[in-house]
Write a protein that holds these residues in place. Structure first.
Motif, short mmCIF file in Angstrom:
data_model
loop_
_atom_site.label_atom_id
_atom_site.label_comp_id
_atom_site.label_asym_id
_atom_site.label_seq_id
_atom_site.Cartn_x
_atom_site.Cartn_y
_atom_site.Cartn_z
N UNK A 11 57.05 49.89 49.66
CA UNK A 11 57.58 50.37 50.94
C UNK A 11 58.94 49.74 51.23
N UNK A 12 59.04 48.43 51.06
CA UNK A 12 60.31 47.74 51.30
C UNK A 12 61.38 48.20 50.33
N UNK A 13 60.99 48.46 49.09
CA UNK A 13 61.94 48.95 48.09
C UNK A 13 62.48 50.31 48.48
N UNK A 14 61.60 51.21 48.92
CA UNK A 14 62.03 52.55 49.31
C UNK A 14 62.90 52.51 50.56
N UNK A 15 62.56 51.63 51.52
CA UNK A 15 63.39 51.48 52.71
C UNK A 15 64.79 51.00 52.33
N UNK A 16 64.85 50.04 51.42
CA UNK A 16 66.15 49.54 50.99
C UNK A 16 66.94 50.56 50.19
N UNK A 17 66.25 51.34 49.36
CA UNK A 17 66.92 52.34 48.54
C UNK A 17 67.58 53.43 49.39
#
Length: 259
Positions: free
Chosen positions: A167-173
């Protein structure tokens, strides 16, 4: 079509043809083409009926008597983790099982079960043994189902941290993508605001130039709203993941001592 185990954790793939021909390229992971094709084949076989079914749902295999003097009953299940928007966040095959001793079922932990599964061989078992095992199904089906559901809960809990990281990776991406787009538009507007030879343009060209500039300005103003919307969708997707369990097959692992 199947991968042949050469040693624990290592498989040799057969030569693929047709749409499978490029499936052996790269390392296998959940989104790898090989994994996706296998999952597609598995889903089709699970739901197929009648004479077209090629997947056997029950099997009997042998295990060394040094590992167990009594039969081991194993269940395979398809575990699917769905997000709040019903998108598939994770999918895998899980196993659970236990030993059958003196009329009782004792659940095995993951390490114990894997030891039995790795030692199992497809050697034939006498028909009389197979028939006696089938007669035991009504007695042990419920504890085996409960064991598989317990494994589902454990696996779901273990995946929680991984899903949070995704989730954090997708938010950052998405933030990085839209921020880069914002910078690009700002630079283009800065360049467009100082046309060196605008006086040489025709009226039609000037009108088109102004429409392009206004379009870029509008797109720039939409980016913060779009970013907030996309990130909220991601948060909703990972907010309350739910697990679905689909029983696939069972296996009886039998030591020669019971023959």
């Amino acid at each position: 079509m199947m991968a042949v185990p050469e040693e624990p954790g290592l498989y040799r793939l057969p030569a693929f043809t047709g749409s499978w021909s490029v499936a052996s390229q790269g390392l296998a992971h959940l989104n790898h083409l090989l994994v996706q094709l296998y999952l597609q084949l598995l889903r089709a076989e699970v739901w197929s009926r009648g004479d077209v079914k090629k997947l056997h749902r029950v099997t009997v295999q042998q295990i060394p008597s040094r590992l167990s003097e009594v039969p081991v009953l194993v269940a395979y299940g398809r575990l699917v983790i769905l997000g709040g928007d019903q998108q598939r966040l994770n999918e895998e095959v899980i196993t659970a099982g236990g030993v059958i001793r003196e009329g009782r079922f004792r659940r095995l932990n993951v390490l114990e079960l894997n030891q039995f599964l790795q030692a199992a061989t497809p050697e034939s078992v006498p028909d009389a043994v197979t028939k006696s095992l089938v007669q035991l199904w009504d007695t042990y089906s419920q504890p085996l189902k409960a064991s598989l559901e317990k494994r589902m809960g454990d696996r779901q809990e273990a995946l929680q941290k991984q899903l949070q990281e995704r989730e954090q990776q997708e938010l950052g991406d998405i933030e990085a993508i839209l921020t880069e787009l914002q910078r690009s538009i700002e630079q283009e507007l800065k360049t467009a605001s100082q046309p060196q030879q605008l006086d040489l343009f025709s009226s039609l060209e000037k009108d088109q130039f102004e429409r392009n500039r206004q379009g870029l300005q509008l797109r720039l103003e939409q980016i913060p709203v779009e970013l907030a919307k996309e990130q909220e969708l991601i948060r909703q997707r990972y907010a309350q993941p739910t697990a679905r369990l689909f029983p696939l097959a069972i296996a009886f692992l039998v030591p020669p001592k019971v023959f």
